[in-house]
Design a protein around this motif. Structure first.
Motif, PDB file in Angstrom:
ATOM      1  N   GLN A  10      18.450  29.527  21.106  1.00  0.00           N
ATOM      2  CA  GLN A  10      17.051  29.271  21.429  1.00  0.00           C
ATOM      3  C   GLN A  10      16.283  30.587  21.430  1.00  0.00           C
ATOM      4  N   PRO A  11      15.115  30.603  20.780  1.00  0.00           N
ATOM      5  CA  PRO A  11      14.324  31.845  20.782  1.00  0.00           C
ATOM      6  C   PRO A  11      13.962  32.260  22.198  1.00  0.00           C
ATOM      7  N   ASP A  12      13.832  33.564  22.365  1.00  0.00           N
ATOM      8  CA  ASP A  12      13.398  34.083  23.649  1.00  0.00           C
ATOM      9  C   ASP A  12      12.002  33.533  23.935  1.00  0.00           C
ATOM     10  N   PRO A  13      11.765  32.977  25.149  1.00  0.00           N
ATOM     11  CA  PRO A  13      10.441  32.438  25.464  1.00  0.00           C
ATOM     12  C   PRO A  13       9.319  33.436  25.252  1.00  0.00           C
ATOM     13  N   LYS A  14       9.610  34.731  25.398  1.00  0.00           N
ATOM     14  CA  LYS A  14       8.565  35.747  25.211  1.00  0.00           C
ATOM     15  C   LYS A  14       8.092  35.800  23.762  1.00  0.00           C
ATOM     16  N   ASP A  15       8.949  35.336  22.833  1.00  0.00           N
ATOM     17  CA  ASP A  15       8.602  35.371  21.418  1.00  0.00           C
ATOM     18  C   ASP A  15       7.811  34.147  20.973  1.00  0.00           C
ATOM     19  N   ARG A  16       7.647  33.154  21.856  1.00  0.00           N
ATOM     20  CA  ARG A  16       6.948  31.922  21.504  1.00  0.00           C
ATOM     21  C   ARG A  16       5.663  31.852  22.326  1.00  0.00           C
ATOM     22  N   PRO A  17       4.541  31.489  21.689  1.00  0.00           N
ATOM     23  CA  PRO A  17       3.293  31.383  22.459  1.00  0.00           C
ATOM     24  C   PRO A  17       3.409  30.338  23.540  1.00  0.00           C
ATOM     25  N   ALA A  18       2.703  30.607  24.651  1.00  0.00           N
ATOM     26  CA  ALA A  18       2.772  29.689  25.783  1.00  0.00           C
ATOM     27  C   ALA A  18       2.249  28.321  25.414  1.00  0.00           C
ATOM     28  N   ARG A  19       1.225  28.255  24.552  1.00  0.00           N
ATOM     29  CA  ARG A  19       0.676  26.985  24.107  1.00  0.00           C
ATOM     30  C   ARG A  19       1.123  26.730  22.677  1.00  0.00           C
ATOM     31  N   LEU A  20       1.418  25.485  22.356  1.00  0.00           N
ATOM     32  CA  LEU A  20       1.980  25.140  21.063  1.00  0.00           C
ATOM     33  C   LEU A  20       0.995  24.332  20.235  1.00  0.00           C
ATOM     34  N   THR A  21       1.080  24.507  18.918  1.00  0.00           N
ATOM     35  CA  THR A  21       0.383  23.585  18.023  1.00  0.00           C
ATOM     36  C   THR A  21       1.270  22.349  17.875  1.00  0.00           C
ATOM     37  N   VAL A  22       0.646  21.187  17.904  1.00  0.00           N
ATOM     38  CA  VAL A  22       1.376  19.915  17.950  1.00  0.00           C
ATOM     39  C   VAL A  22       1.034  19.060  16.737  1.00  0.00           C
ATOM     40  N   GLY A  23       2.068  18.514  16.106  1.00  0.00           N
ATOM     41  CA  GLY A  23       1.875  17.589  14.997  1.00  0.00           C
ATOM     42  C   GLY A  23       2.561  16.270  15.280  1.00  0.00           C
ATOM     43  N   VAL A  24       2.065  15.210  14.653  1.00  0.00           N
ATOM     44  CA  VAL A  24       2.609  13.868  14.847  1.00  0.00           C
ATOM     45  C   VAL A  24       2.940  13.267  13.491  1.00  0.00           C
ATOM     46  N   VAL A  25       4.181  12.857  13.322  1.00  0.00           N
ATOM     47  CA  VAL A  25       4.584  12.118  12.129  1.00  0.00           C
ATOM     48  C   VAL A  25       4.811  10.675  12.543  1.00  0.00           C
ATOM     49  N   GLY A  26       3.881   9.811  12.159  1.00  0.00           N
ATOM     50  CA  GLY A  26       3.946   8.405  12.535  1.00  0.00           C
ATOM     51  C   GLY A  26       2.920   8.086  13.607  1.00  0.00           C
ATOM     52  N   ALA A  27       1.722   7.654  13.171  1.00  0.00           N
ATOM     53  CA  ALA A  27       0.644   7.393  14.133  1.00  0.00           C
ATOM     54  C   ALA A  27       0.698   5.953  14.621  1.00  0.00           C
ATOM     55  N   GLY A  28       1.847   5.590  15.202  1.00  0.00           N
ATOM     56  CA  GLY A  28       1.956   4.287  15.842  1.00  0.00           C
ATOM     57  C   GLY A  28       1.286   4.336  17.201  1.00  0.00           C
ATOM     58  N   HIS A  88      -1.904  22.290  25.100  1.00  0.00           N
ATOM     59  CA  HIS A  88      -1.406  22.465  23.737  1.00  0.00           C
ATOM     60  C   HIS A  88      -2.480  21.995  22.745  1.00  0.00           C
ATOM     61  N   ARG A  89      -2.263  22.211  21.457  1.00  0.00           N
ATOM     62  CA  ARG A  89      -3.323  21.950  20.483  1.00  0.00           C
ATOM     63  C   ARG A  89      -2.830  21.049  19.357  1.00  0.00           C
ATOM     64  N   PRO A  90      -3.187  19.751  19.383  1.00  0.00           N
ATOM     65  CA  PRO A  90      -2.855  18.872  18.254  1.00  0.00           C
ATOM     66  C   PRO A  90      -3.564  19.361  16.992  1.00  0.00           C
ATOM     67  N   VAL A  91      -2.798  19.510  15.900  1.00  0.00           N
ATOM     68  CA  VAL A  91      -3.385  20.093  14.687  1.00  0.00           C
ATOM     69  C   VAL A  91      -3.229  19.219  13.460  1.00  0.00           C
ATOM     70  N   ALA A  92      -2.326  18.227  13.508  1.00  0.00           N
ATOM     71  CA  ALA A  92      -2.114  17.405  12.319  1.00  0.00           C
ATOM     72  C   ALA A  92      -1.411  16.115  12.699  1.00  0.00           C
ATOM     73  N   VAL A  93      -1.729  15.052  11.958  1.00  0.00           N
ATOM     74  CA  VAL A  93      -1.095  13.757  12.193  1.00  0.00           C
ATOM     75  C   VAL A  93      -0.953  13.049  10.858  1.00  0.00           C
ATOM     76  N   SER A  94       0.137  12.308  10.704  1.00  0.00           N
ATOM     77  CA  SER A  94       0.320  11.511   9.493  1.00  0.00           C
ATOM     78  C   SER A  94       0.372  10.043   9.865  1.00  0.00           C
ATOM     79  N   GLY A  95      -0.218   9.224   9.007  1.00  0.00           N
ATOM     80  CA  GLY A  95      -0.205   7.782   9.205  1.00  0.00           C
ATOM     81  C   GLY A  95      -0.436   7.099   7.885  1.00  0.00           C
ATOM     82  N   VAL A  96       0.210   5.969   7.678  1.00  0.00           N
ATOM     83  CA  VAL A  96       0.134   5.292   6.385  1.00  0.00           C
ATOM     84  C   VAL A  96      -0.816   4.099   6.429  1.00  0.00           C
ATOM     85  N   SER A  97      -0.633   3.228   7.408  1.00  0.00           N
ATOM     86  CA  SER A  97      -1.417   1.996   7.456  1.00  0.00           C
ATOM     87  C   SER A  97      -2.841   2.263   7.929  1.00  0.00           C
TER      88      SER A  97
END
Length: 306
Positions: free
Chosen positions: A6-24, A39-48
């Protein structure tokens, strides 16, 4: 033993960009909840069309993009697709090189633990299973319902704290589930929640057939009290004709159901037998009354065969 560090927590930003695969119904709600946590939602995928409308409602201004692009944009990716779709999706994403080393890959299937993410793990992803024990509507009310909701958590030991932290940030309560226990855990939830909806819907239909104009108003207080009693007292909360051994009443029920709603007879008999077994085992149903009751239930089964 895991094959990653696991990466050292110091190397990862405290807030994460969030993506969603499957917009059910689940993914947008979790992403919105993580957004409220900073955190910051940045992308989502959905088909229907329904998925696209849901994403627009729950995650306004978050772009709809293909799954591979979701992974390209996000530090934390929520895989919120149907159980049977999940293994193939993970394999496909790993084979096409969409998975990045150090990327948090989180699925929300109740059936699977972290092992279903092994193809992504081999590509360097950090695998976590977070299953919210909640029913979802696909509307903003779902975000509120996550407060106090239990999550079934499964992950490598190195990621346990990270997984639990994500749940807590969404207002949930983490409950650790062993990898091999995931199917049993999920079966228990389906038995309690999914089957409950069927039972309530059938009960409402029967009440309407009996002339009740507002079956929801009649059932609401009754079912609320029954659920509360069951959660507090377990089998000691059993009441009704089966637990009392009222064989004549149960026989009348079966006869009326055969006349007005024959499709409900099999379910009534199955639940009545299960209730009788539990009432007997806990001393609520007297053995001398159980014989006649079980005879009625057996006759009811034979009636189905005819």
């Amino acid at each position: 033993m895991s094959t990653f560090q696991q990466p050292d927590p110091k190397d990862r930003p405290a807030r994460l960009t969030v993506g969603v695969v499957g917009a059910g119904r689940v993914g947008p709600a979790l992403a919105a909840s993580l957004g409220l946590a900073g955190h910051r939602p940045v992308a989502v995928s959905g088909v229907s069309d329904a998925s696209r409308r849901r994403a627009a409602l729950m995650l306004p201004d978050v772009p709809l993009v293909p799954p591979a692009e979701v992974l390209d944009r996000a530090d934390l990716v929520l895989l919120t697709v149907p159980d049977d779709t999940l293994p193939g999706l993970v394999e496909g994403l790993a084979e096409t090189g969409a998975v990045r080393p150090g990327q948090l890959l989180v699925h929300t299937s109740g059936r699977y633990g972290a092992r279903v993410l092994d193809p992504a793990l081999r590509a360097g992803a950090l695998p976590i299973a977070l299953h919210p024990a909640m029913t979802f509507t696909g509307t903003p009310v779902d975000v509120q319902r996550l407060a106090g909701c239990s999550f079934g958590v499964t992950a490598p030991e190195e990621l346990r704290l990270a997984a639990e932290a994500l749940v807590i940030e969404m207002g949930g309560e983490p409950e650790w589930i062993a990898e091999e226990m995931r199917p049993l855990y999920h079966a228990a939830l389906a038995l309690g929640a999914n089957h409950l909806v069927t039972l309530v819907a059938e009960s409402m239909e029967l009440l309407r057939a009996a002339g009740v104009e507002a079956p929801d108003c009649m059932l609401g207080p009754l079912l609320g009290a029954a659920l509360d009693n069951a959660l507090r007292s377990g089998d000691a909360a059993l009441t009704g004709p089966v637990a009392r051994g009222d064989a004549g009443t149960v026989a009348a029920h079966i006869a009326e159901l055969r006349k007005h709603a024959p499709e409900t007879v099999a379910g009534y008999l199955a639940m009545a037998r299960a209730t009788a077994d539990r009432a007997l085992a806990h001393g609520l149903l007297k053995p001398e009354l159980a014989e006649d009751l079980l005879g009625v239930l057996a006759d009811g089964t034979e009636g189905d065969a005819r």
